[in-house]
Design a protein around this motif. Sequence first.
Motif, PDB file in Angstrom:
ATOM      1  N   GLY A 632       0.811  -1.198   0.000  1.00 42.25           N
ATOM      2  CA  GLY A 632       0.000   0.000   0.000  1.00 42.25           C
ATOM      3  C   GLY A 632       0.850   1.256   0.000  1.00 42.25           C
ATOM      4  O   GLY A 632       2.069   1.230   0.224  1.00 42.25           O
ATOM      5  N   GLN A 633       0.180   2.400  -0.238  1.00 44.69           N
ATOM      6  CA  GLN A 633       0.900   3.668  -0.326  1.00 44.69           C
ATOM      7  C   GLN A 633       1.607   4.001   0.991  1.00 44.69           C
ATOM      8  O   GLN A 633       2.736   4.499   0.983  1.00 44.69           O
ATOM      9  CB  GLN A 633      -0.067   4.785  -0.701  1.00 44.69           C
ATOM     10  CG  GLN A 633       0.610   6.153  -0.827  1.00 44.69           C
ATOM     11  CD  GLN A 633      -0.375   7.254  -1.178  1.00 44.69           C
ATOM     12  OE1 GLN A 633      -1.542   6.975  -1.448  1.00 44.69           O
ATOM     13  NE2 GLN A 633       0.084   8.491  -1.179  1.00 44.69           N
ATOM     14  N   ALA A 634       0.966   3.731   2.146  1.00 39.93           N
ATOM     15  CA  ALA A 634       1.575   4.071   3.440  1.00 39.93           C
ATOM     16  C   ALA A 634       2.861   3.290   3.649  1.00 39.93           C
ATOM     17  O   ALA A 634       3.845   3.811   4.200  1.00 39.93           O
ATOM     18  CB  ALA A 634       0.588   3.786   4.573  1.00 39.93           C
ATOM     19  N   THR A 635       2.891   2.028   3.233  1.00 46.38           N
ATOM     20  CA  THR A 635       4.112   1.223   3.358  1.00 46.38           C
ATOM     21  C   THR A 635       5.202   1.805   2.468  1.00 46.38           C
ATOM     22  O   THR A 635       6.360   1.943   2.882  1.00 46.38           O
ATOM     23  CB  THR A 635       3.831  -0.235   2.968  1.00 46.38           C
ATOM     24  OG1 THR A 635       2.772  -0.742   3.769  1.00 46.38           O
ATOM     25  CG2 THR A 635       5.067  -1.085   3.147  1.00 46.38           C
ATOM     26  N   ARG A 636       4.824   2.139   1.216  1.00 44.00           N
ATOM     27  CA  ARG A 636       5.801   2.712   0.296  1.00 44.00           C
ATOM     28  C   ARG A 636       6.356   4.020   0.840  1.00 44.00           C
ATOM     29  O   ARG A 636       7.572   4.263   0.814  1.00 44.00           O
ATOM     30  CB  ARG A 636       5.132   2.907  -1.063  1.00 44.00           C
ATOM     31  CG  ARG A 636       6.054   3.497  -2.125  1.00 44.00           C
ATOM     32  CD  ARG A 636       5.725   4.950  -2.336  1.00 44.00           C
ATOM     33  NE  ARG A 636       6.481   5.528  -3.439  1.00 44.00           N
ATOM     34  CZ  ARG A 636       6.554   6.818  -3.689  1.00 44.00           C
ATOM     35  NH1 ARG A 636       5.918   7.679  -2.880  1.00 44.00           N
ATOM     36  NH2 ARG A 636       7.243   7.275  -4.715  1.00 44.00           N
ATOM     37  N   ASP A 637       5.501   4.888   1.373  1.00 45.60           N
ATOM     38  CA  ASP A 637       5.960   6.178   1.904  1.00 45.60           C
ATOM     39  C   ASP A 637       6.874   5.994   3.114  1.00 45.60           C
ATOM     40  O   ASP A 637       7.793   6.787   3.322  1.00 45.60           O
ATOM     41  CB  ASP A 637       4.758   7.034   2.301  1.00 45.60           C
ATOM     42  CG  ASP A 637       3.934   7.475   1.091  1.00 45.60           C
ATOM     43  OD1 ASP A 637       4.455   7.361  -0.041  1.00 45.60           O
ATOM     44  OD2 ASP A 637       2.776   7.905   1.292  1.00 45.60           O
ATOM     45  N   ALA A 638       6.619   4.950   3.926  1.00 48.42           N
ATOM     46  CA  ALA A 638       7.387   4.749   5.169  1.00 48.42           C
ATOM     47  C   ALA A 638       8.814   4.303   4.894  1.00 48.42           C
ATOM     48  O   ALA A 638       9.705   4.553   5.712  1.00 48.42           O
ATOM     49  CB  ALA A 638       6.683   3.730   6.061  1.00 48.42           C
ATOM     50  N   CYS A 639       9.039   3.629   3.734  1.00 46.77           N
ATOM     51  CA  CYS A 639      10.396   3.111   3.518  1.00 46.77           C
ATOM     52  C   CYS A 639      10.852   3.288   2.074  1.00 46.77           C
ATOM     53  O   CYS A 639      11.573   2.438   1.535  1.00 46.77           O
ATOM     54  CB  CYS A 639      10.495   1.653   3.945  1.00 46.77           C
ATOM     55  SG  CYS A 639       9.197   0.593   3.305  1.00 46.77           S
ATOM     56  N   ALA A 640      10.431   4.403   1.471  1.00 48.20           N
ATOM     57  CA  ALA A 640      10.830   4.664   0.090  1.00 48.20           C
ATOM     58  C   ALA A 640      12.328   4.865  -0.031  1.00 48.20           C
ATOM     59  O   ALA A 640      12.913   4.624  -1.097  1.00 48.20           O
ATOM     60  CB  ALA A 640      10.083   5.896  -0.438  1.00 48.20           C
TER      61      ALA A 640
END
Length: 736
Positions: A632-640
Motif C-alpha cells: 500500500g501507499q503508506a508502506t511505500r511512503d514509510a520506507c521509500a
Amino acid sequence: MPLKKPVILLGLGLILSGLILALAVYSTPFLHLVELKALDAFFLARGPLSMAQSQVAVVAVGERSLDRQGRWPWPREKVATLIQAVAEHQAQAIGLDMGFFEPDDRFPAEAVGAILEAARQGRLLSEEQVLRRFHPDLILARTLAQLRGRVVMGYFFHMSGEGVVHLTPQEIEQRLRLLDPFDYPAVRLRSPAARRAPLLTALAPETVQPVLLQAAGAAGYFNVLPDRDGVMRSLPLVIQCGRRLFPPLALGTLAAYMRAPLPVVDVYENGLREIILGARRIPVGPEGRMLINLRGGPGAVKVVEATDLMEGRLPADALKGKAVLVGVTALGLFDIKSTAFAPQHPAVEVAAQAMDNILAGDFLVKPAWGGLFALGAIMGLGLTATLFMGLLRPLWGGLASLGLGVAYGILAYALFRGGYVVQVIHPLLALLAAGSGVGLYRNLTEEKEKRWLRSAFSHYLNPVVIDRLTQDPSRLQMAGEKKELTVLFSDIRSFITLCEGMEPERLARQLNIYLERMTQEVFAQEGVLDKFIGDAVMAFFGAPEEQPDHAARACRTALAMVRASHELDATWQELGLPPLRMGVGVNTGPMIVGNLGSELRMDYTVVGDAVNLASRLEDLTRSFEGVDILVGQATRDACAGEFLFRPLAMVQVKGKRQWVEVYQLLGSQDVQPPPQLKLAEEAFDLLRRQELAASLALYQELLRQFPADQPAAWAVEQLRRLLQDPPPEWGPASPR
C-alpha cells in the motif's frame, strides 16, 4: 507495571517489616542474642583501647605468686601482708575481690613459740591474749582497721535458690543485718509504681566474717552477671536483697578512691536511669546494669603480681594514686568470664575495666531515643528494600539492598563509637525479610508471567523477542490498543488446483516444509506470526515490541519469502514435488492489536481496515503476471528511501469510497532499477492527476518499448475501458 502490583508489593513489604518490628518489641531470645553478638563484633572491629594513663590497676594472685607464697587460700596473716604491701605502694583505694566467708583457724607457728616462751618466763598467756595476738582473722582485721576508709571488702549474693535452700528466713535476715551499714544510704521512689520496678533481685548474701566487715568499714558485692550466652557485657551497679539496695565492689572502691559517699538511688516506674557518684553520672539500664565499654582482653588493665609487691620488687610508687582491685587470677581458681575479646577473662580485670570506664566517662548507653530510632530503621530499611526489589531488576535491587544494609551497619558502628548502642540485627532483618519476600514474590509472579508469555507467544514470535519480553513484561500491552503497524499476507497461487492433483501425505509434507521456511523469514525480522490460514501466512510488525521500522521489516520479510520460495525449487525437485509460487500483500496503517477472541479461545492478532487492505493486495497479485509483492501507499511512503517501488494501480477498497494507490515492491535501493521504471512512474503520475488520455499514451509507449511488460498491458486495457465508460465516481477500475 500495573497499579495493582506495586500496591501488592508495598503491602507485602509493610507486613514483613511489621513482623520484624513485632519481634523487636517482644524481644525474642534468639534475636536478642544475635543483637548481643553484633555488639561483640563492634568491639572487635574497634579493637583494644589503651589504659596506659588509667588510674585503675589489678593486683593479681597468679601462678607465680602461688609458686612463691604457697597454695591458695593463703593464711589471713599473709593476706594482711599483701594488703599492707599494696597500701605501702601508695594505692589510694583497695577493693578485695576475694571472699573471707569462713574463720581461719590456722594459727601461725609464732603462736606456739610465744606460748612456750611465756611459760619459761613463768607467765601464762590467756586464751584471749593468744587469740587477740595470733588469730589470723584478728591479724587481718587489725590491718583493715589501720587502712579503714581505703579498703573495701568483697562478698557475693546468691541469685538462685541452689545456694540458699539450707538457710531459714531468720538466717537470711541475720546475714542482711550484717550488711546494713554497707547498702546504699537512701532510695528515692519517684512514683508509687517504682516499688514494682524490675531490679535485679538476690535471695541471700554470702557475707564475710563480721570482724573483718567491722574493721574495714566498707563492702560491696563482686557478682558479675553475664548475659544469656555467658558473655559479660555489663556490670550490675544495684542488686536488691530484701528491701535494701546494695552497691558493687567496683563502685565502693571508686567511692573510696574519690572520697565520695555512696549515692542516693532514684528508682522510677520503669526502673533505674543513672547512678550519680560524686560529679559522675553513670547511665544504667532499668535493672541497674551499666554497659561496659570494654578496653580489651586479659592484660588490657595494668596487672601487678602480688608476690612482687610482697617481696619489694617494685618501685614504692608502683600503685601511686590508683584504685586497685586485688583478686585471684591463677588458673583454676579465678572467676572465669567470657567477653567479646576473650573466652577466658578474669572477672576482676573486667570489673577494673568498668571502673576505668566510669572514671573516663566514655560510657556506652542505649539512648532514650533508641526505640524510635529502631522503629524508623526497621520500617525505613524494610520499605526501602521493598522499593529496591519491587522497582529494580533483581540483580540491581539486590545490590542496592546490600549497599543499604552496609550503610546502616556503618551508621550503627559510628553511633557505637560515639557511645550509643542501637539495634542492628532487627533493622537488617527487616531489610532482608522485606527485600527477599518482595523479590521472591516478584520471581514467582514474573516467572508465571514469563511462562504464560512463552506459552502464549511461542507460536507467534522469534524466541529472542520472547526472551526480551519476559525480561520486561511491562513492554507488552495485551489489552486491545490502536497502533500504526504493518501487516503481511502471503498465499500460494493455484493452491486448490495443486491440492486436487496430489496425495494428502505428499501435500502435507510439502506444505509443512514451505510454512516452516516462511516462518523462519518472519522470525528473522522479529515479526509476529499471527496465523496460518490453510496455505496462507499472516504476520505483522511493530508489536508487541515497539519497532519504528516495522514497514521496512515487513518489506524485507516479503522479499525474503519470495526468494525462499524460489530456493525451495531444488528441494521440490529432489522430492518429486511441483514448484510453488506465491503472492505477498503488505500494508501499513492504524489497526487494533491485542488479545482478541472469546473466553474459550484468544489470539494475539490485529484487525482493521488496514489489515483488510493487506489481504486484498495479496489477492491482487494473481492479476499481475510476474508481480509477487504488492504494498500500500503508506508502506511505500514509510520506507521509500530503502526500497524500490513501481506504481501499479489505484484500487477502491470494498465498502469504501476512497481510492488507494498500489505499488510493486521491486527490491532494495542498491539493486539496479528496471529500465521501464521511470516511464511507469510518469504514466502513473498522470493517472493520479486524472489525465487519463495522457497516461494511456505513456503506457502504450512503455508497452511498445517493453512488449512483455504485463502490468503495462493491463494498464492500457483498463484505461481504454475507463475512457469509454467512466464510473459514476471517477477512479480507475481495479483488475477483474
